[in-house]
Design a protein around this motif. Structure first.
Motif, PDB file in Angstrom:
ATOM      1  N   MET A   1      11.048  12.900  27.506  1.00 37.49           N
ATOM      2  CA  MET A   1       9.697  12.503  27.100  1.00 37.49           C
ATOM      3  C   MET A   1       9.302  11.210  27.811  1.00 37.49           C
ATOM      4  SD  MET A   1       7.114  13.357  25.156  1.00 37.49           S
ATOM      5  CE  MET A   1       7.747  14.472  23.896  1.00 37.49           C
ATOM      6  N   THR A   2       8.154  11.213  28.464  1.00 39.37           N
ATOM      7  CA  THR A   2       7.647  10.026  29.149  1.00 39.37           C
ATOM      8  C   THR A   2       6.811   9.206  28.179  1.00 39.37           C
ATOM      9  OG1 THR A   2       7.591  11.173  31.290  1.00 39.37           O
ATOM     10  CG2 THR A   2       6.252   9.183  31.069  1.00 39.37           C
ATOM     11  N   ARG A   3       7.231   7.970  27.951  1.00 40.22           N
ATOM     12  CA  ARG A   3       6.564   7.078  26.998  1.00 40.22           C
ATOM     13  C   ARG A   3       5.515   6.243  27.732  1.00 40.22           C
ATOM     14  NH1 ARG A   3       9.287   5.826  22.415  1.00 40.22           N
ATOM     15  NH2 ARG A   3       8.911   3.574  22.632  1.00 40.22           N
ATOM     16  N   VAL A   4       4.262   6.319  27.273  1.00 38.89           N
ATOM     17  CA  VAL A   4       3.147   5.702  27.983  1.00 38.89           C
ATOM     18  C   VAL A   4       2.491   4.619  27.125  1.00 38.89           C
ATOM     19  CG1 VAL A   4       0.884   6.095  29.045  1.00 38.89           C
ATOM     20  CG2 VAL A   4       2.702   7.800  29.305  1.00 38.89           C
ATOM     21  N   LEU A   5       2.251   3.455  27.734  1.00 34.63           N
ATOM     22  CA  LEU A   5       1.470   2.375  27.124  1.00 34.63           C
ATOM     23  C   LEU A   5       0.143   2.286  27.864  1.00 34.63           C
ATOM     24  CD1 LEU A   5       1.192  -0.210  25.308  1.00 34.63           C
ATOM     25  CD2 LEU A   5       2.312  -1.469  27.168  1.00 34.63           C
ATOM     26  N   ILE A   6      -0.968   2.238  27.116  1.00 33.44           N
ATOM     27  CA  ILE A   6      -2.310   2.188  27.708  1.00 33.44           C
ATOM     28  C   ILE A   6      -2.879   0.784  27.538  1.00 33.44           C
ATOM     29  CG2 ILE A   6      -4.645   3.139  27.653  1.00 33.44           C
ATOM     30  CD1 ILE A   6      -3.374   5.653  26.312  1.00 33.44           C
TER      31      ILE A   6
END
Length: 211
Positions: A1-6
């Motif tokens: 799972m790729t964890r993304v911060l916006i």
């Protein structure tokens, strides 16, 4: 799972990106940040694999935030986001350690493609941008290419109407130091004051007129 911060100073942009990524297989949005300072903090707390980083924000901005985040964790892949594909920003962002760059006009598919590319260790640059921009031309007609990274950072804070004392507080220096940068910037760009500097930035699309 790729964890993304916006990271973006507009809540509608952050929320919109999070919603379009919500149902994407293999991608999880782990958080949002509204400015560069918060991005640095959230990067430490949430350990994202990917950060979608707005370039032009109040405070230290996306380029300096990128530099500090990468200094602390080189494994994080940062993808810059901005309304324009100006070569000056692209160059400085990549030099700061980012692994990708997208304009905010990119399609949903383009955003997902960029995230997957960078998560797998590749670089990704919006294909609508001019090819070959990564190799800087010493005869570049953009006057802002004359500025150092710190001068460019101060410039962007000035043209987004931040006061000298606010910039000094953000960068942990004295107002006198910021004024020294100001006058050096004016000299390099052949402008006389903040108003002329802002007009020059607008002509070269370093400021989003619609903001």
């Amino acid at each position: 799972m790729t964890r993304v911060l916006i990271v973006d100073d507009h809540i509608l942009v952050r929320t919109g990106i999070e919603r379009i990524l919500a149902d994407t297989d293999g991608i999880e949005v782990v958080g949002q940040a509204a400015d560069g300072e918060e991005a640095i903090q959230k990067a430490r707390e949430l350990s994202p694999n990917i950060i979608l980083m707005d370039v032009k924000m109040p405070g230290i901005g996306g380029i300096e935030a990128t530099r500090k985040i990468i200094r602390n964790n080189t494994a994080i892949g940062i993808i810059g986001l901005t309304a324009s594909g100006d070569e000056t920003f692209v160059q400085r962002l990549l030099q700061a350690g980012a692994k990708g760059y997208l304009t905010k006009g990119a399609s949903f598919e383009e955003v997902v493609r960029a995230i997957r590319h960078v998560a797998s260790g590749q670089f990704y640059v919006d294909p609508t941008l001019t090819s070959g921009f990564i190799v800087r031309d010493p005869e570049n007609n953009n006057p802002f290419s004359k500025l150092s990274d710190r001068e460019m950072q101060v410039t962007m804070m000035l043209v987004t109407c931040q006061k000298v004392h606010e910039i000094a507080d953000s960068l942990f220096v004295s107002p006198r130091t910021i004024n020294t940068y100001r006058y050096r910037i004016f000299e390099k760009l052949s402008v006389r004051n903040d108003v002329e500097l802002t007009h020059l930035a607008m002509r070269h699309k370093l400021v989003d007129v619609t903001d």
